[in-house]
Design a protein around this motif. Structure first.
Motif, mmCIF file in Angstrom:
data_model
loop_
_atom_site.group_PDB
_atom_site.id
_atom_site.type_symbol
_atom_site.label_atom_id
_atom_site.label_comp_id
_atom_site.label_asym_id
_atom_site.label_seq_id
_atom_site.Cartn_x
_atom_site.Cartn_y
_atom_site.Cartn_z
ATOM 1 N N ALA A 1 8.785 1.306 -15.113
ATOM 2 C CA ALA A 1 8.580 -0.334 -15.316
ATOM 3 C C ALA A 1 9.329 -1.164 -14.171
ATOM 4 N N MET A 2 10.281 -0.623 -13.860
ATOM 5 C CA MET A 2 10.996 -1.588 -12.613
ATOM 6 C C MET A 2 10.222 -1.316 -11.391
ATOM 7 N N ILE B 1 10.789 5.543 -18.973
ATOM 8 C CA ILE B 1 9.901 4.504 -18.711
ATOM 9 C C ILE B 1 10.476 3.305 -18.077
ATOM 10 N N TYR B 2 11.823 3.228 -18.130
ATOM 11 C CA TYR B 2 12.596 1.822 -18.091
ATOM 12 C C TYR B 2 12.197 1.878 -16.394
ATOM 13 N N VAL C 1 5.451 -3.966 -6.558
ATOM 14 C CA VAL C 1 4.111 -4.349 -5.848
ATOM 15 C C VAL C 1 3.858 -5.701 -6.001
ATOM 16 N N ILE C 2 4.535 -6.634 -6.877
ATOM 17 C CA ILE C 2 4.239 -8.138 -6.875
ATOM 18 C C ILE C 2 4.969 -8.613 -5.978
ATOM 19 N N LEU D 1 3.001 -8.651 -2.854
ATOM 20 C CA LEU D 1 1.933 -9.233 -3.051
ATOM 21 C C LEU D 1 2.260 -10.827 -2.551
ATOM 22 N N VAL D 2 3.420 -11.238 -3.164
ATOM 23 C CA VAL D 2 3.907 -12.557 -2.881
ATOM 24 C C VAL D 2 4.246 -12.479 -1.536
ATOM 25 N N VAL E 1 -1.485 -2.897 -2.048
ATOM 26 C CA VAL E 1 -1.801 -2.885 -3.745
ATOM 27 C C VAL E 1 -2.901 -1.924 -3.987
ATOM 28 N N ALA E 2 -3.987 -1.797 -3.161
ATOM 29 C CA ALA E 2 -4.949 -0.713 -3.628
ATOM 30 C C ALA E 2 -4.296 0.482 -3.500
ATOM 31 N N VAL F 1 -1.808 0.850 -6.765
ATOM 32 C CA VAL F 1 -2.443 1.028 -8.118
ATOM 33 C C VAL F 1 -3.032 2.187 -8.255
ATOM 34 N N THR G 1 -1.008 -6.507 2.471
ATOM 35 C CA THR G 1 -0.912 -6.679 1.191
ATOM 36 C C THR G 1 -1.813 -5.811 0.435
ATOM 37 N N SER H 1 7.282 -0.621 -10.720
ATOM 38 C CA SER H 1 5.860 -1.361 -10.832
ATOM 39 C C SER H 1 6.084 -2.964 -10.308
ATOM 40 N N ILE H 2 7.247 -3.518 -10.641
ATOM 41 C CA ILE H 2 7.440 -4.754 -10.208
ATOM 42 C C ILE H 2 7.478 -5.133 -8.629
#
Lengths: 322, 175
Positions: A115-116, A111-112, A121-122, A125-126, A144-145, A148, A140, A118-119
């Motif tokens: 989780a990492m 899960i770690y 994508v941010i 985006l930025v 993202v589409a 996700v 972008t 998945s960041i």
């Protein structure tokens, strides 16, 4: 200085060093493999067969200026490469390279890692938003589409392995593959995971976010110098993470035929399997053309997700019966 | 420097991160920056969970709130508005009052819960068993109420999304 702190610093330095080394190896591999697929020699100039080319390229990138385009948001523009790089390095801390070589042993390491990743994508985006450039923004949107959507079959395929092992610990999952690799009993999950992994790391044939011929370079069009190289490093680190999860969950991790190398046998087998998968990724990229965006979405929502759901359901029933 | 001091420093670092992120989220005129503030605050909360020795919750916080919720919000912003339109968008006094009431109500409910609660270590805490079986049994038995409440929250979110689009369709948001 307490020994625990010293251990943390050494781990951090080694992990970052490995990420840079991995990017160099993969960069060289990608250019050489693509060259041979296209029947040309590829890198030949710097060093024997061009092995030192990536060092030269790296030095060039360090020397270049990071240009902030006009109208861009300066803080977010500079933040994005770091935001992309750091979460891609962090998963390396929990990856078990062999029975003994794992920096941090966690019960929830899978899960770690998810989780990492998945960041990341941010960060895309930025980067795309802060660049103030229409190509970046298009890249972008697509990214993202895509990320996700493809995260769903990816997680579902991993979940069918988790149902068998009933643990999130990467070490526990490898230990559960004592007699056979999980690719033998979960071939569908492996294929779905690998395809989703290609999409998650924005690799061809799913490289819509950075489709060179349509969008210049997608979300990192405006980046130069180290800003660009951080995205480059992050992409290769991400590829390594995806392939090492595949190795750990489906190919038995460090397990293999004993070699006369003592404790290093596990590391050798692990790296061989991971780089084998990475070779397949590069092979796929230089063999298949890019898909159209609607085909990409159709493939995910109409084929991958139903198949992974059915696979999960069958696994759950079989696990319950046995 | 002792190991404990380092942990304390991280605790205050997370607190500052939450406060600064929340401040950024509510004051920033540019929505993109506000969402970044929100993501930062969520990270800080995940850090607090880690500090409280609950890595599972911390990772779920990052996976769901930073990795999914914030990205959906940003995607909505990028599809919906351009930065210039956002700068011209003024906050109406009616909305301010409503949002103030909503936040005060939430604060009151949380305060009531906190003041009534009797803090004691739960028997299962710190066992470190994150197996699927244990998680499933706990979610369905021990934390059944929380599980059901989450589904109610999701239902409200879906209804809310439908209501908002319904309204926008009737009034016509494009001027």
């Amino acid at each position: 200085m307490p020994p625990e702190l010293l251990r943390m610093i050494i781990t951090a330095v080694l992990v970052v060093a490995f990420v840079f080394l991995n990017a160099m190896i993969l960069g060289y591999m990608e250019r050489k493999v693509s060259a041979h697929i296209q029947r040309r020699p590829g890198l030949m100039e710097v060093g024997p067969h061009g092995v030192l080319q990536l060092i030269v390229d790296g030095l060039k990138l360090i020397g270049k200026q990071l240009v902030v385009p006009e109208g861009a948001s300066p803080f977010l523009f500079r933040l994005a490469p770091l935001l992309s790089f750091v979460p891609c390095v962090l998963p390396f801390v929990v990856i078990p390279f062999s029975r003994k070589l794992q920096a941090v042993s966690m019960d929830v390491s899978l899960i770690y890692i998810l989780a990492m990743t998945s960041i990341n994508v941010i960060a895309i985006l930025v980067a795309g938003w802060a660049s103030n450039n229409k190509y970046s923004l298009f890249g972008t949107f697509r990214s993202v589409a895509q990320a996700v959507s493809y995260e769903i079959p990816m997680l579902l395929s991993l979940l069918s392995v988790i149902l068998i092992t009933s643990t999130f610990s990467l070490k526990g999952i490898i230990e559960a593959q004592k007699y056979y690799w999980f690719i033998l009993i979960q071939p569908v999950a492996f294929i779905i995971y690998f395809i989703s992994g290609l999409a998650e790391t924005n690799r061809a044939p799913f490289d819509m976010p950075e489709a060179e011929s349509e969008l210049t370079a997608g979300f990192h069009t405006e980046y130069s110098g180290m800003g660009f190289s951080f995205f480059f490093l992050a992409e290769y680190a991400n590829m390594f993470t995806v392939c090492s999860i595949a190795t750990i969950l489906f190919l038995g991790g460090w397990k293999g035929i004993p070699l006369p190398l003592g404790d290093y046998t596990g590391i050798v087998w692990f790296l061989l399997k991971v780089y084998g998968l990475l070779f397949v990724m590069i092979w796929v990229r230089w063999t298949y053309p890019r898909v159209r965006f609607d085909q990409l979405m159709t493939f995910c929502w109409k084929y991958l997700i139903p198949f992974s759901l059915a696979n999960l359901l069958i696994t759950a029933v079989v696990v319950k019966i046995i | 420097m002792a190991y404990g001091t380092l942990i304390e420093i991280f605790f205050y670092f997370f607190i500052i991160m939450i406060l600064f992120g929340s401040w950024l989220a509510v004051t920033s005129q540019i929505l993109m920056k506000a969402v970044m503030g929100l993501a930062m605050a969520m990270f800080g909360v995940a850090g607090l969970y880690l500090y409280l020795n609950s890595p599972f919750l911390a990772l779920m916080q990052i996976l769901i709130y930073v990795g999914a919720v914030c990205i959906m919000i940003v995607f909505g912003i990028m599809v919906g508005y351009t930065p210039k339109e956002l700068a011209a968008y003024a906050i109406e006094p009616k909305n301010t009052l409503l949002s103030l009431a909503a936040s005060l109500l939430t604060l009151g409910v949380i305060y009531l819960g906190l003041s009534k609660a009797q803090w004691q270590p739960s028997p299962g805490a710190g066992s470190g068993d994150f197996g699927i079986t244990n998680l499933g049994l706990n979610l369905m038995n021990r934390y059944g109420l929380a599980f059901e409440l989450i589904s109610v929250v999701l239902l409200i979110a879906i209804i809310g999304a439908v209501a908002i689009t319904w309204n926008g369709k009737r009034r016509g948001l494009s001027k």
